[in-house]
Write an enzyme that holds these catalytic residues in place. Sequence first.
Site, PDB file in Angstrom:
ATOM      1  N   LEU A 196       0.887  -1.160   0.000  1.00 45.41           N
ATOM      2  CA  LEU A 196       0.000   0.000   0.000  1.00 45.41           C
ATOM      3  C   LEU A 196       0.923   1.207   0.000  1.00 45.41           C
ATOM      4  O   LEU A 196       1.827   1.302   0.843  1.00 45.41           O
ATOM      5  CB  LEU A 196      -0.902  -0.013   1.243  1.00 45.41           C
ATOM      6  CG  LEU A 196      -2.101   0.942   1.262  1.00 45.41           C
ATOM      7  CD1 LEU A 196      -3.010   0.704   0.060  1.00 45.41           C
ATOM      8  CD2 LEU A 196      -2.894   0.770   2.544  1.00 45.41           C
ATOM      9  N   ASP A 197       0.733   2.108  -0.969  1.00 44.89           N
ATOM     10  CA  ASP A 197       1.651   3.235  -1.144  1.00 44.89           C
ATOM     11  C   ASP A 197       1.882   4.019   0.149  1.00 44.89           C
ATOM     12  O   ASP A 197       0.994   4.128   0.988  1.00 44.89           O
ATOM     13  CB  ASP A 197       1.100   4.210  -2.197  1.00 44.89           C
ATOM     14  CG  ASP A 197       1.075   3.595  -3.579  1.00 44.89           C
ATOM     15  OD1 ASP A 197       1.770   2.597  -3.782  1.00 44.89           O
ATOM     16  OD2 ASP A 197       0.347   4.122  -4.439  1.00 44.89           O
ATOM     17  N   LYS A 198       3.072   4.597   0.256  1.00 46.86           N
ATOM     18  CA  LYS A 198       3.426   5.405   1.428  1.00 46.86           C
ATOM     19  C   LYS A 198       2.419   6.528   1.681  1.00 46.86           C
ATOM     20  O   LYS A 198       2.024   6.754   2.829  1.00 46.86           O
ATOM     21  CB  LYS A 198       4.831   5.981   1.258  1.00 46.86           C
ATOM     22  CG  LYS A 198       5.353   6.725   2.472  1.00 46.86           C
ATOM     23  CD  LYS A 198       6.802   7.145   2.283  1.00 46.86           C
ATOM     24  CE  LYS A 198       7.350   7.844   3.526  1.00 46.86           C
ATOM     25  NZ  LYS A 198       8.773   8.209   3.380  1.00 46.86           N
TER      26      LYS A 198
ATOM     27  N   SER B 140      -0.675   6.528   1.042  1.00 44.28           N
ATOM     28  CA  SER B 140      -2.024   5.978   1.204  1.00 44.28           C
ATOM     29  C   SER B 140      -2.180   5.377   2.587  1.00 44.28           C
ATOM     30  O   SER B 140      -1.204   5.043   3.258  1.00 44.28           O
ATOM     31  CB  SER B 140      -2.289   4.905   0.149  1.00 44.28           C
ATOM     32  OG  SER B 140      -2.124   5.418  -1.154  1.00 44.28           O
TER      33      SER B 140
END
Length: 266
Positions: free
Chosen positions: A105-107, A109
């Site tokens: 999960l993107d930083k 996000s």
Amino acid sequence: MSQENLIRINKYLSEAGFCSRRKADKLIEEGKVTINGKIPEMGTKIAEGDEVRVSGELIVPKEKPVYIAFHKPIGIVCTTDTSVEKDNIIDYINYPTRIFPIGRLDKPSEGLILLTNDGDIVNKILRSRNNHGKEYLVKVNRPVTDAFIERMSNGVPILDTVTKKCNVEKVSSHEFRIVLTQGLNRQIRRMCEYLDYEVVKLKRIRIMNIKLDVPVGKYRDLTSEELKGLNKLISSSSKTEEASRNKPKQATSKKFDRSSRNRRKN
């Protein structure tokens, strides 16, 4: 050590996956089992740190499977490389045993991510061709229009491919809900960028049958019902070797595909 933390030798051998309790009793009767070098009596209990051997073979208990749901905060990186990234998910959770995240999960996000020590379940969940849905709430910088919803739903050209069709619905003037069955790098952000939208906030709220229901920065164990449902959903998933042979090549560029955006139809 308290009596509550002691375990009968036959149960220990059974839980370690060495043999059944009945077989363990037989081995003890035959004098083939030792605890700290001594032959035990039937029903002897052992404590943590005791050395158990059968016919000289050291018996190491199986690692207890761990399955947790974590609400990742913005700014935390989904990596197990704690030496490189200080804001990593492993140090943040500080779980007492070794675990690793299932996917990423993107930083920038936040939201649901599963962690485990079960490598088999990881391989099955990560195979995008098995169509395992992940649901997100996304806030953008411009009003969400019907045209935007239609384009997002039917596939957007990014990373030298076109995203799979997916379910997208408007939630409010600047927010939409999307369910993906593939996991391209920064996929939602790239899709929005292609359509001249910027993601202001991205939150994952569901992975298959597991819903986000814990506060930011907190985690919980998956329930038996969730595990049962999860295993049912992945029961037909590809094994690692099989999936690797059939896995299509994907581009890994980290830059937004601005060239393809410029080629889109008006």
